[in-house]
Scaffold this motif. Structure first.
Motif, PDB file in Angstrom:
ATOM      1  N   ALA A 241      31.337  74.214  22.850  1.00 16.37           N
ATOM      2  CA  ALA A 241      31.925  73.357  24.195  1.00 16.37           C
ATOM      3  C   ALA A 241      32.161  74.874  24.929  1.00 16.37           C
ATOM      4  CB  ALA A 241      33.223  72.946  24.230  1.00 16.37           C
ATOM      5  N   GLY A 242      32.703  75.445  24.364  1.00 17.90           N
ATOM      6  CA  GLY A 242      33.066  76.879  25.468  1.00 17.90           C
ATOM      7  C   GLY A 242      31.904  77.721  26.715  1.00 17.90           C
ATOM      8  N   THR A 243      30.911  77.487  25.217  1.00 14.22           N
ATOM      9  CA  THR A 243      30.027  78.482  25.924  1.00 14.22           C
ATOM     10  C   THR A 243      29.465  77.328  26.778  1.00 14.22           C
ATOM     11  OG1 THR A 243      28.024  76.774  24.322  1.00 14.22           O
ATOM     12  CG2 THR A 243      28.798  78.967  23.457  1.00 14.22           C
ATOM     13  N   GLY A 244      28.777  76.208  27.093  1.00 11.04           N
ATOM     14  CA  GLY A 244      28.721  75.525  27.999  1.00 11.04           C
ATOM     15  C   GLY A 244      29.746  75.561  29.305  1.00 11.04           C
ATOM     16  N   ILE A 245      31.402  75.590  29.411  1.00  9.38           N
ATOM     17  CA  ILE A 245      32.323  75.498  30.004  1.00  9.38           C
ATOM     18  C   ILE A 245      31.785  76.851  31.244  1.00  9.38           C
ATOM     19  CG2 ILE A 245      34.409  76.092  30.901  1.00  9.38           C
ATOM     20  CD1 ILE A 245      34.929  74.157  28.405  1.00  9.38           C
TER      21      ILE A 245
END
Length: 513
Positions: free
Chosen positions: A186-190
């Motif tokens: 999720a962090g990579t997308g944000i």
């Protein structure tokens, strides 16, 4: 150019290059955030090996039509807005994937996330607008190579980040550190979405004073000869056919029933007919004899077709190998997940130098087609050597061979896109989109083959042998069929008689201290 790249790091065209390769870098971190965490996802959700392999195929599936469609949007709206929106979109499927609770949710979110892989096409046009033909190989190589390193960065860092995000917890089944793969993905997308907004406010489509050339219509690739239209129709078949293969593969593991499979296939036939209609609308006047192109405005679509084949065997194989290599090293040499991911990343690590190196060789050798053929042949030999790697090998020797093979693979990619922007400038986005899409055709084909092969050394050997033989066949086509593009080493792009980037002209006047 290499000196100016660092001396004028954040000025003029070099600022655009650095901002754009980093956008590509983040898109690749997002696109490849599953492979280094695949075994953790498998253990967490109790998935079978066949299901993990299917998710790997889904990871590249919709990139095929996405690259074609984004190539059209790119030519129409420009790279600035197209890249920004794609990076912002990346957060949505990443978060959905991170929240998935079963195989079906993983597949759907991964299919949606595979669209992010189309970002590569956008930067090709952006970089081509800011750099002249004589430097296009190195510029595109830096963009592609440094951006492509995102897959290696994901393999190097995400397992460690997932351990940190596990806050010291242990897996109750194995006693190993807990990997919080959900927060890591999720962090990579944000992060990508945040950078998308930054990119929008930081770049322009063209240098000051230059007009962004757009095709008259954007429904399909514009061809300049009648016979090329039918060639285009034939070359569009694999773009849809590979999705039919994916649907068949999903039906084999129970994701689609027989009725669902037939409906998907009918939908793909409809997609092909819709695409064919768009191409007809763009080229209708030519086909009906109402339009004739002067010789200086023509190009051979056969050259695009050969570039598509080169990208099948180089980038298509890279996508497939990057997807399976962590598990290959883990199982072949009995390594931990983190160690296997970091060693496997050596394959993609070479992107930092090999893809720019391929572009630079293409710029300096004096023949872009011979460069393409030589590098493709080296890649084929490298894969044939990798087919012999097994658990009796000395691990450092296997790593060195992997890095050597990857040099030729990624240098060949750099030499491919040293040619793409020189085919026909006003349709560069669509040509890049189709060539890029064929890379994903190759990836889906190779990964489908890999999913059908027996697990273990026998399957791995056949897989690498297939990659090697395919590369050698395409090397032959590069040597004897591919033609040198017009203006391969010119000072100005097609249709220009001077360069408009005043900031770069000013840089040239400044003394270097």
């Amino acid at each position: 150019m290499l000196a100016e790249l660092f001396l004028h790091f954040y000025r003029g065209r070099y600022r655009i290059l650095h901002l754009t390769w980093f956008a590509f870098f983040l898109s690749f971190v997002v696109w490849f955030n599953f492979a280094p965490l695949a075994t953790a996802v498998q253990e967490d959700l109790g998935l079978e090996t066949s299901q993990i392999r299917t998710i790997l195929i889904c990871n590249v599936a919709l990139t095929v039509p996405a690259r074609v469609i984004i190539g059209m949007l790119l030519d129409k709206y420009g790279p600035r807005i197209t890249y920004s929106l794609l990076l912002m979109y990346a957060a949505i499927p990443c978060i959905i994937f991170a929240m998935a609770q079963n195989f079906s949710q993983l597949v759907i979110s991964r299919l949606a996330l595979s669209i992010v892989g189309a970002g590569f096409v956008i930067g090709i046009r952006m970089v081509a607008e800011w750099f002249p033909p004589k430097e296009i190989g190195l510029a595109e190589g830096i963009y592609g190579g440094w951006g492509n390193f995102g897959s290696a960065a994901a393999a190097f860092t995400l397992p460690t980040i997932a351990v940190w995000l596990g806050f010291g917890g242990l897996n109750p089944m194995t006693g190993d550190p807990m990997l919080n793969w959900r927060m890591a993905i999720a962090g990579t997308g944000i992060i990508a979405a945040i950078y998308g907004a930054i990119y929008f406010f930081s770049v322009e489509d063209t240098p000051p004073g230059r007009t962004y050339q757009r095709p008259n219509r954007a429904g399909g690739i514009e061809v300049t000869k009648k016979k090329d239209f039918w060639f285009l129709m034939a070359m569009n078949v694999p773009l849809v056919g590979v999705l039919a293969v994916l649907a068949w593969r999903l039906s084999k593991i129970g994701f689609l029933d027989q009725t669902g499979l037939i409906l998907v296939w009918l939908g793909l036939v409809g997609l092909y007919l819709f695409q064919a209609y768009g191409c007809w609308q763009v080229n209708k006047d030519l086909m009906l004899g109402r339009k004739h192109y002067p010789p200086e405005d023509r190009y051979n679509f056969s050259q695009v077709a050969i570039l598509e084949l080169t990208y099948i065997v180089n980038f298509g194989s890279e996508l497939a190998v990057v997807s399976m290599l962590p598990a290959f090293f883990e199982l072949t040499f009995g390594l931990s997940k983190a160690a296997a991911g970091m060693i496997a990343a050596s394959y993609a690590f070479m992107n930092l130098v090999s893809r720019p190196g391929g572009g630079l060789i293409s710029d300096k050798l004096g023949s872009r087609k011979l460069t393409m053929g030589f590098l493709t042949a080296g890649m084929g030999i490298g894969y044939l050597l990798m087919s012999g790697v097994n658990n009796s090998w000395w691990l450092p020797a296997a790593v060195i061979l992997t890095m050597g093979c990857s040099f030729f693979v990624q240098a060949a990619e750099g030499s491919t896109f040293a040619i793409v922007p020189l085919v026909k400038r006003r349709v560069t986005g669509q040509v890049a989109g189709n060539v890029g899409a064929y890379g994903n055709v190759g990836a889906v084909a190779y990964l489908t083959l890999y999913s059908l092969l027996p697990e273990g050394a026998v399957g791995d050997r056949i897989f690498f042998q297939t990659l090697g033989v395919a590369a050698l066949i395409v090397a032959f086509l590069c040597w004897f069929v591919l033609k040198e593009p017009k203006g391969s080493f010119a000072d100005f792009h097609e249709g220009e008689d001077h360069y408009h980037d005043k900031s770069v002209q000013d840089e040239a006047k400044e003394p270097v201290l």
